[in-house]
Design a protein around this motif. Sequence first.
Motif, PDB file in Angstrom:
ATOM      1  N   ALA A 164       0.841  -1.205   0.000  1.00 40.53           N
ATOM      2  CA  ALA A 164       0.000   0.000   0.000  1.00 40.53           C
ATOM      3  C   ALA A 164       0.875   1.252   0.000  1.00 40.53           C
ATOM      4  O   ALA A 164       0.572   2.247  -0.679  1.00 40.53           O
ATOM      5  N   ALA A 165       1.985   1.198   0.728  1.00 45.36           N
ATOM      6  CA  ALA A 165       2.876   2.366   0.779  1.00 45.36           C
ATOM      7  C   ALA A 165       3.516   2.604  -0.586  1.00 45.36           C
ATOM      8  O   ALA A 165       3.632   3.747  -1.049  1.00 45.36           O
ATOM      9  N   ASP A 166       3.919   1.521  -1.266  1.00 42.68           N
ATOM     10  CA  ASP A 166       4.524   1.671  -2.602  1.00 42.68           C
ATOM     11  C   ASP A 166       3.514   2.259  -3.586  1.00 42.68           C
ATOM     12  O   ASP A 166       3.858   3.111  -4.418  1.00 42.68           O
ATOM     13  N   LEU A 167       2.287   1.782  -3.477  1.00 39.29           N
ATOM     14  CA  LEU A 167       1.231   2.277  -4.377  1.00 39.29           C
ATOM     15  C   LEU A 167       0.976   3.765  -4.125  1.00 39.29           C
ATOM     16  O   LEU A 167       0.894   4.569  -5.061  1.00 39.29           O
ATOM     17  N   ALA A 168       0.883   4.126  -2.857  1.00 46.31           N
ATOM     18  CA  ALA A 168       0.584   5.525  -2.507  1.00 46.31           C
ATOM     19  C   ALA A 168       1.713   6.439  -2.990  1.00 46.31           C
ATOM     20  O   ALA A 168       1.459   7.532  -3.520  1.00 46.31           O
ATOM     21  N   GLU A 169       2.939   5.954  -2.857  1.00 46.29           N
ATOM     22  CA  GLU A 169       4.055   6.788  -3.314  1.00 46.29           C
ATOM     23  C   GLU A 169       4.018   6.949  -4.836  1.00 46.29           C
ATOM     24  O   GLU A 169       4.289   8.027  -5.371  1.00 46.29           O
ATOM     25  N   ALA A 170       3.652   5.872  -5.535  1.00 40.72           N
ATOM     26  CA  ALA A 170       3.557   5.950  -7.003  1.00 40.72           C
ATOM     27  C   ALA A 170       2.484   6.960  -7.402  1.00 40.72           C
ATOM     28  O   ALA A 170       2.678   7.763  -8.318  1.00 40.72           O
ATOM     29  N   VAL A 171       1.372   6.944  -6.710  1.00 36.89           N
ATOM     30  CA  VAL A 171       0.277   7.863  -7.033  1.00 36.89           C
ATOM     31  C   VAL A 171       0.716   9.310  -6.775  1.00 36.89           C
ATOM     32  O   VAL A 171       0.487  10.206  -7.597  1.00 36.89           O
ATOM     33  N   ARG A 172       1.390   9.514  -5.645  1.00 39.00           N
ATOM     34  CA  ARG A 172       1.888  10.873  -5.347  1.00 39.00           C
ATOM     35  C   ARG A 172       2.855  11.345  -6.438  1.00 39.00           C
ATOM     36  O   ARG A 172       2.774  12.466  -6.931  1.00 39.00           O
ATOM     37  N   THR A 173       3.747  10.453  -6.838  1.00 35.83           N
ATOM     38  CA  THR A 173       4.738  10.824  -7.862  1.00 35.83           C
ATOM     39  C   THR A 173       4.038  11.118  -9.187  1.00 35.83           C
ATOM     40  O   THR A 173       4.386  12.066  -9.892  1.00 35.83           O
ATOM     41  N   ALA A 174       3.024  10.307  -9.512  1.00 32.62           N
ATOM     42  CA  ALA A 174       2.294  10.515 -10.767  1.00 32.62           C
ATOM     43  C   ALA A 174       1.594  11.866 -10.772  1.00 32.62           C
ATOM     44  O   ALA A 174       1.577  12.579 -11.782  1.00 32.62           O
ATOM     45  N   LYS A 175       1.046  12.227  -9.625  1.00 28.36           N
ATOM     46  CA  LYS A 175       0.310  13.497  -9.537  1.00 28.36           C
ATOM     47  C   LYS A 175       1.245  14.688  -9.669  1.00 28.36           C
ATOM     48  O   LYS A 175       0.863  15.744 -10.159  1.00 28.36           O
ATOM     49  N   SER A 176       2.467  14.489  -9.205  1.00 28.63           N
ATOM     50  CA  SER A 176       3.394  15.626  -9.173  1.00 28.63           C
ATOM     51  C   SER A 176       3.987  15.920 -10.556  1.00 28.63           C
ATOM     52  O   SER A 176       4.695  16.904 -10.724  1.00 28.63           O
ATOM     53  N   ALA A 177       3.745  15.038 -11.522  1.00 26.21           N
ATOM     54  CA  ALA A 177       4.396  15.202 -12.829  1.00 26.21           C
ATOM     55  C   ALA A 177       3.364  15.505 -13.909  1.00 26.21           C
ATOM     56  O   ALA A 177       2.182  15.211 -13.763  1.00 26.21           O
ATOM     57  N   ARG A 178       3.839  16.071 -14.992  1.00 20.38           N
ATOM     58  CA  ARG A 178       2.962  16.362 -16.121  1.00 20.38           C
ATOM     59  C   ARG A 178       2.597  15.061 -16.847  1.00 20.38           C
ATOM     60  O   ARG A 178       1.466  14.815 -17.228  1.00 20.38           O
ATOM     61  N   SER A 179       3.579  14.205 -17.071  1.00 21.73           N
ATOM     62  CA  SER A 179       3.284  12.932 -17.741  1.00 21.73           C
ATOM     63  C   SER A 179       3.924  11.776 -16.977  1.00 21.73           C
ATOM     64  O   SER A 179       4.884  11.971 -16.219  1.00 21.73           O
ATOM     65  N   VAL A 180       3.357  10.610 -17.193  1.00 20.94           N
ATOM     66  CA  VAL A 180       3.820   9.415 -16.483  1.00 20.94           C
ATOM     67  C   VAL A 180       4.216   8.358 -17.502  1.00 20.94           C
ATOM     68  O   VAL A 180       3.511   8.145 -18.485  1.00 20.94           O
ATOM     69  N   VAL A 181       5.337   7.698 -17.249  1.00 19.97           N
ATOM     70  CA  VAL A 181       5.694   6.511 -18.033  1.00 19.97           C
ATOM     71  C   VAL A 181       5.777   5.367 -17.038  1.00 19.97           C
ATOM     72  O   VAL A 181       6.631   5.359 -16.144  1.00 19.97           O
ATOM     73  N   LEU A 182       4.859   4.423 -17.161  1.00 19.42           N
ATOM     74  CA  LEU A 182       4.778   3.327 -16.195  1.00 19.42           C
ATOM     75  C   LEU A 182       5.216   2.030 -16.878  1.00 19.42           C
ATOM     76  O   LEU A 182       4.644   1.633 -17.891  1.00 19.42           O
ATOM     77  N   PHE A 183       6.227   1.408 -16.336  1.00 25.30           N
ATOM     78  CA  PHE A 183       6.749   0.166 -16.926  1.00 25.30           C
ATOM     79  C   PHE A 183       6.069  -1.038 -16.279  1.00 25.30           C
ATOM     80  O   PHE A 183       6.135  -1.210 -15.059  1.00 25.30           O
ATOM     81  N   ALA A 184       5.430  -1.852 -17.111  1.00 29.78           N
ATOM     82  CA  ALA A 184       4.787  -3.077 -16.618  1.00 29.78           C
ATOM     83  C   ALA A 184       5.483  -4.275 -17.256  1.00 29.78           C
ATOM     84  O   ALA A 184       6.033  -4.171 -18.348  1.00 29.78           O
ATOM     85  N   TYR A 185       5.435  -5.395 -16.596  1.00 28.06           N
ATOM     86  CA  TYR A 185       6.216  -6.551 -17.056  1.00 28.06           C
ATOM     87  C   TYR A 185       5.419  -7.842 -16.905  1.00 28.06           C
ATOM     88  O   TYR A 185       4.455  -7.924 -16.141  1.00 28.06           O
ATOM     89  N   GLU A 186       5.876  -8.832 -17.634  1.00 31.18           N
ATOM     90  CA  GLU A 186       5.444 -10.225 -17.418  1.00 31.18           C
ATOM     91  C   GLU A 186       6.672 -11.059 -17.725  1.00 31.18           C
ATOM     92  O   GLU A 186       7.249 -10.972 -18.818  1.00 31.18           O
TER      93      GLU A 186
END
Length: 842
Positions: A560-582
Amino acid sequence: MSEALSRRSALRLLGSAGAVGTVLAAGSCAPTLPPGAGSRTGPPAAPAAAGPGSAARIDSLLERLTLDEKTALLHGAPDPAPLGQAGYVPGVPRLGIPALRLADGPAGVRVTARSTALPAPVMLASAFDPALAREYGRVLGREGRALGQDVLLAPLVNLIRTPYAGRAFETFAEDPRLTADLARELVRGIQDEGLIAAVKHFALNNQEQGRDTVDVIAAERTLHETELRGFEAAVAAGAGTVMGASNKVDGVYACESKPLLDALLRKQWGFDGWVVSGWDAAHSTVAAIGAGLDMEMPGGTHFGRPLRDAVRGGSVPQDAVDLAVHRVLTTMDRFGLLAGRPSARPARDAAAGARVARKVATAGAVLLRNEHGTLPLSGAAARSIAVIGPTGQVPFVGGGGSAHVVPDGAAAPLTAIRRRAGKGATVRYALGEDLYGRALPAGLLSPPADLDDRFVDAGRGWSHAGEFRLAADDEWTLLVHYTGRQRPGVRLDGQELFPVREGVAEHFAGGLLGSAPDGMTVRRRTLTLKAGLHRLAVNAQGGARGQRFRIRYTTGASRAADLAEAVRTAKSARSVVLFAYEDATEGRDRTSLALPGGQDRLIEAVAAANPRTTVVLNTPSATAMPWLSRTGAVLQMYYPGQEGAAATADVLFGDVDPGGRLTQTFPADEQRTPVGGDPLRYPGVGGRQEYAEGVHVGHRWYDAQQVTPLFPFGHGLSYTSWQYEGLAVRDGAAGGQNGGLRVEFTVRNTGRRKGTEVAQVYVGPSHELRLDQPVRALAGYRRITLAPGEAQRVTVDVDARALSSWDPERRAWVLGSGRREVFAGRSSRELPLRSKVMVGSR
Ligand code: BGC
């Protein structure tokens, strides 16, 4: 109505001796033979002399070889000077026959040393560019020779029949035509450099689940019109070796199938190289050599002593052994390996390898979605970026299993994005999901012990057991990181968390994320823990060299803490590049198309916080995207190789147009795929499997069943816009295409940027042919790059084969004559141009 799977299936029909005459020529490619060993650059493949001198040389060798020496040439053995390759065959020094080293591919040369980690073949295929496949092949060929190898176990040309297949990233496409084109050029590229290509896995190895035992039943037409096309093309291009698959085909192991190896491969296609077994895929002596298997790998369980005994005892004729040795030696001679002197080997050209790796990774990048100009990143959007996701920091270079290579090096996407964004930009990073875990808190266990970064001395052991209490139920992921081969024992409440699975090679078990950024091996286990007391016990052995290890974890709270930090970081920026994997690997199929771990939740949350979110997918194949409509853009980067970070930045910032198109359909519903909802189709029932979709593999099935996919075959966006006009279809004789068609149309770049387009041509069925045919089959394509406003008249020559069907009664390709429809456009579902034409009416 799809073709019935009759019991007179496939191989029985193929099975009579003698070449089968084709109504149409079986393909136009004359074999390209390689130059002698040591050839490094320059024009490809002046045919090597396998002339009369060569024949006499081989005959004389056969006369002088003893039976022991002959059989030793027909199976693997331990390498006295191993380079980390998959296979070794000792030579016969007294007769000047050198040893053979066989290394894995197909995305680089898998040895202990570093080599160029190229993008996964599926990414190469996405470029729809056979010439690029040849370049890719040449990198492999030169590196293989430079790294002391003689045979490369590549290309892998089995079709992507299901997106669950663990090795989908290692192959090209669901489409037989595209696969055949790329197989041909890749073989040529590898062999241009004097390395022998081993095309694999012959045949019908389209999944990992039960791959060593499953019995695949496919009708003759299905075989010819789908799975076999890549092999046929590779053989026509002169592949020196074919690797037999591990599965059974029509009741018989592929490596002892006479219909496959003798009737089809040798007699019908004229293959004159040698057949090597898949590793541990040979199951007999007499049946296998009788069927046409020449070489067993990796050892001599069946072709070592048992073969010698069988010859001496009369159950295998001496001629059969001679024939197999003859095939091996003739092929070696064709590649200059019997020249009687150690062949010259080129040096690696790492810079050239890296250049090709980057080029392929941009050419094969597929932009699946791009709303509101999310990409390319420019202006304010390029100056304030949040990069999120563990694989933004740890580069996802390649898949696991035998395809894994040791790259020269690989930058993290975060680094490449920072570099490209430049000094004035703010690029922040958030992990989003913790793949490597946190240290257990010092006071967690009672009695306490530091389980983070312990070293156990050589020859010593270390163990500890402690208890901890959970106040509430929680989901934990426990991880062990360790050096060396022997995994520390970790027991939770008496249960071993990381058992060594019998029969599963360790390198299959982890895939890429099986190692931490510092190289330690990582294993993970997620469990639901009940509130109350738990007991954790660890037991490690120092072995010969000592062992480092650490035990780590993630919990509901840490996630939950990692998710919340990601959301905060996303909000603070103009654009987001999110890397997903399998993390896919040989040895296991995927069990779902969903992204693993908490990634769906992460993407949902981040995209909700910032709609200018681009999801970059480092995934092997089709993925379910429940969050799709909330994202700004989705960029499919597959496994992009060692230059993947730079290539990803090239595309994100618009330095190059994303040049890839999907070589497989991405389904909207996992149940509605060519193999979905029918266990007999996949994964098989009671060890038996039927390819009941018939010739309707991949996109053909979606068209036949009128099922709307998430993204269709051939789909991929560009940063510019395109218009198609002026379709003209003529008899192909004008272009030297006897029985084919010449298709011409104009493609116009109507946007404001230079861009790359993959123009595709499909043909409809012939109603004169009383055979079940695809609603639309890919018949050709052309990759073009145009300046803004530029238009080009594109010519696609459709050969007779693309207009033909395999007729099981005549056992030949027959031209589908009569009125047929021709389509041109941007994907299998976006075909603005169509026209009717008479085929075969001259
Ligand atoms: C795999 C092949 C590989 C070989 C050697 C086989 O089991 O299926 O793809 O080339 O092992 O590693």
